[in-house]
Every structure is written in structure tokens, then in C-alpha cells.
Design a protein around this motif. Structure first.
Motif, PDB file in Angstrom:
ATOM      1  N   VAL A   1       0.711  -1.051  -0.158  1.00 43.01           N
ATOM      2  CA  VAL A   1       0.252  -0.014  -0.086  1.00 43.01           C
ATOM      3  C   VAL A   1       1.086   1.166  -0.061  1.00 43.01           C
ATOM      4  N   PHE A   2       1.125   1.719  -1.285  1.00 44.23           N
ATOM      5  CA  PHE A   2       2.035   2.730  -1.300  1.00 44.23           C
ATOM      6  C   PHE A   2       2.005   4.040  -0.611  1.00 44.23           C
ATOM      7  N   ALA A   3       0.417   4.268  -0.178  1.00 36.69           N
ATOM      8  CA  ALA A   3       0.402   5.498   0.365  1.00 36.69           C
ATOM      9  C   ALA A   3       0.909   5.667   1.700  1.00 36.69           C
ATOM     10  N   ARG A   4       1.222   4.484   2.272  1.00 37.74           N
ATOM     11  CA  ARG A   4       1.780   4.316   3.793  1.00 37.74           C
ATOM     12  C   ARG A   4       3.292   5.112   3.999  1.00 37.74           C
ATOM     13  N   THR A   5       3.971   4.667   2.801  1.00 37.71           N
ATOM     14  CA  THR A   5       5.396   5.213   2.610  1.00 37.71           C
ATOM     15  C   THR A   5       5.300   6.588   1.921  1.00 37.71           C
TER      16      THR A   5
END
Ligand code: FMN
Length: 365
Positions: free
Chosen positions: A281-285
Motif C-alpha cells: 500500500v504505497f500511500a503508507r510510505t
């Protein structure tokens, strides 16, 4: 033929470059590349505001009407102009909005999805033809003229289970027919993706600890269990819910043939008892790290997780493997993820250890 009243919008997911003296424009989301005249860039720019074809014909009235219409149709065909409000436009919008801080560099992620693979059953002579004619680069680097310092002989590993496990890990491609136990599957999930504890912070609330490190403890990784032969668990697809250490059943049907299909049709993985499908889940990073370099962090972390998985499986006496040769879109459709905000990156799996006479030689040929 496109309707004249149709509203069109230029795709956001595009990148232009020169190749062999020709201008190439690629839609990195749809992976369509279009070779064109630089004047076409003006048409693309015009459609960054949603407009109708007749608006363009009016705007470019000093040009030959037919050639303008032709280049618009070519741009529609190349998916560089999208129907405003269509499903394709919505996907393009989702990338534009959710990947904003990492674009255009992050286009690499989309451009390299669903790559065609050399079919596993091609004869070796055909596979060799796909390699460069030049010899393979040397396996090891030497530094000429440098002083050499002799190191101590390698570790005495006997009796030290940590080193024994490290040395015992191998990629397996043949598996015994039996089931893996739910207990072992739980251990694999808990050890690799489970939450070990929480770190209280002033700024970011509580951050989870796992056995693998994660940049800023953002832990973008998720994992889905494709249970084919797990004793005590119904065959099916599950999402591992790390916070609660439990599985959520998904509607996707699973079969050994599908396991092989996910892994770019490599037949050996149809024999595995369970696949562990890793996504991010790219948004976390991205939320914390707004530079595209952080995309590397997400990939690096998936590698950490996979190694932890393989070592845990080895320690449990199971036969692990990992593969990055994947049919991304097929997997993402079955997992019910959009492949944009959450995307598949890596697949690991296990089975029971097969009798000696491993398929390694066959697999690597
Ligand atoms: C990122 C990555 C992708 C891999 N993809 C495949 C694959 O698609 N198919 C396969 O059979 N093995 C795959 N492997 C396993 C390698 O072939 C294997 O690690 C290598 O041959 C060394 O053998 P070992 O793992 O037993 O030490 C992959 C390994 C890594 C790290």
C-alpha cells in the motif's frame, strides 16, 4: 470512429522521449507507446483541458483539417487521449492523484507490470537466443593491485540453528503431495508479517514493529494467503490481518493451475501447498516520504520480508520458494485490489519437502 461531441482529455500518465531520432510518447499506465511528430505535442497539450474534437479542429484551423483529425484519432488509439469520464480516464486519474509525489519517476512501476516472459517450455536453444551474444559478466569482482587481507575460516555452524537455517535455505521447485499444517502457516505469517509490538511516538502515534525493518516503520507490505493444501483451513484466498493475527476470507477461487498462472505459468509452483502474495500500500510510505526514491524502499522491504519468510519456512522444515515473475493484473483482479494504490510485488510459497532429486536443474535450464 469517435463521436464529434465526445469530450477528450489527455492522459496524465505519459512520458515523452527520443529513440533513434524519433519522438516516442508512452502511456506508462496502459504501456502503449506511440511514435509521432513533435507537432502532436501541441494537440496533447490542448486536451489537458477536457474538450471536444471540434474544439481542436477550430483551434488548429490553420493546419490541414484531415491531418489534425487523423492525429487525434491516432492519439485516441494510442490511449494518449482518453474519453473524459470513462473507466480508462478514472484509472489515469487515480494514478495522477494517488502517485502524485512520486511521478514521473514512479511511472517505472506501471511500465514494468505484466511483462511478457520467455515460455518455460521453450527448448534451451530458443531460450539461449534471448540472451546477448556477448559472454556473461564475471560473477565476482576483483580489484587489481589492492592489498589482500586474509579472513578467518568460515563459521563453525554445527549446533547453531541460526547459521544452520541460513545455510539450509534453498529455492524449492518440487514438493511432496501432502498438506502443510495451519500451525506452520500461522507461524510463517506471524513471524514474517505479524506485529511484534508497538512503538509509541509523539508525532506518528503508535508504529508497529515487525521482524523485518521498514523505512520510518511505515510497513507498506500486505500479504494474501492462497491456501491450496493447508491442513485445517479451507482451500481459498485469504487476507492476513496483521494487527489481529487473523485471516479474512476473500471470494476468489483458487486452484493449483491458477497458482502456476500467477507465477507467469511456471509449472512447478502448481505443486506448492500455499502461496503468500505480497503487495504494498504505497500511500503508507509515500505519505511520509514524498520523493520517488522511496519507491526503492518499498521494493527493498519486500525483499526483507521474503527472506524472513524463506528462512522461517526452512527452520520449520518446509520447502520455500520466491518468484518475481508474475501476472500482476490477473493477481490484482483476483485479490480485488486496484493495482495502483495497492499493487502486487512478489510471491513466495511453501510446500512439503520432496524426496531427493530436486527439479532445480530442470528449472534453471
Ligand atoms: C527476486 C527473485 C526472483 C526470482 N524469481 C524466480 C522465478 O521466477 N522462478 C524461479 O524458479 N526462481 C526464482 N527465483 C529463485 C532463484 O532462481 C534462486 O534464488 C537462485 O537460483 C539461487 O538458488 P537458491 O535460492 O536455492 O540459493 C527468484 C529469486 C529472487 C531473489
Amino acid at each position: 470512429m469517435a463521436r464529434a461531441s465526445l469530450k477528450l482529455k489527455s492522459a496524465s500518465c505519459q512520458i515523452a522521449y527520443w529513440k533513434g531520432g524519433k519522438l516516442q510518447i508512452a502511456n506508462y499506465l496502459t504501456r502503449r507507446t506511440f511514435s509521432t511528430h513533435p507537432a502532436t505535442l501541441n494537440v496533447i497539450r490542448f486536451f489537458f483541458t477536457p474538450r471536444m474534437i471540434q474544439d481542436a479542429l477550430l483551434e488548429f484551423r490553420t493546419y490541414d483539417r484531415e491531418s489534425v483529425a487523423k492525429s487525434i484519432l491516432q492519439l485516441i488509439d494510442a490511449q494518449l487521449l482518453l474519453e473524459y469520464g470513462s473507466a480508462e480516464w478514472e484509472r489515469d486519474e487515480l494514478v495522477r492523484s494517488s502517485w502524485k509525489p512520486w511521478l514521473p519517476e514512479g511511472g517505472f512501476h506501471f511500465m514494468t507490470k505484466d511483462t511478457p516472459y520467455v515460455p518455460w517450455d521453450w527448448p534451451i536453444e530458443e531460450k539461449m537466443k534471448t540472451l546477448p551474444a556477448t559472454p556473461a559478466p564475471p560473477q565476482f569482482k576483483t580489484i587489481r593491485g589492492a592489498d589482500a587481507v586474509r579472513l578467518l575460516p568460515s563459521h563453525e555452524i554445527a549446533g547453531d540453528t541460526f547459521f544452520e537455517t541460513l545455510h539450509a535455505r534453498r529455492t524449492h521447485r518440487e514438493f511432496a503431495r501432502g498438506k502443510v499444517s495451519l500451525e506452520n502457516v500461522s507461524k510463517l505469517l506471524q513471524t514474517t508479517w505479524g506485529v511484534q509490538g508497538y512503538l509509541p511516538t509523539n508525532v506518528f502515534e503508535e508504529l508497529p514493529y515487525k521482524t523485518s525493518p521498514s523505512g520510518g516503520a511505515r510497513h507498506p507490505g500486505e500479504v494474501y494467503l492462497m491456501a491450496l493444501r493447508v491442513d485445517g483451513l479451507e482451500r481459498g484466498m485469504y487476507h492476513y490481518q496483521a494487527r489481529d493475527h487473523r485471516l479474512a476470507r476473500l471470494p476468489a477461487k483458487v486452484t493449483p493451475r491458477l497458482a502456476s498462472a500467477y507465477c507467469a505459468d511456471q509449472p512447478y509452483f502448481a505443486g506448492a501447498a500455499a502461496l503468500f502474495i505480497m503487495t504494498a500500500v504505497f500511500a503508507r510510505t509515500m505519505w511520509k516520504y514524498g520523493r520517488a526514491r522511496a519507491y526503492r524502499v518499498v521494493l527493498l522491504e519486500t525483499g526483507h520480508l521474503c527472506q524472513t519468510f524463506c528462512l522461517t519456512a526452512t527452520r520449520l522444515g518446509l520447502a520455500p520458494f520466491s518468484t518475481a515473475a508474475l501476472k500482476d493484473s490477473l493477481i490484482e483482479k483476483d485479490l480485488g485490489i486496484d493495482g495502483i494504490s495497492e499493487s502486487v510485488l512478489y510471491v513466495a510459497g511453501v510446500g512439503l519437502v520432496a524426496a531427493p532429486g530436486s527439479g532445480l536443474r530442470r528449472a534453471l535450464s
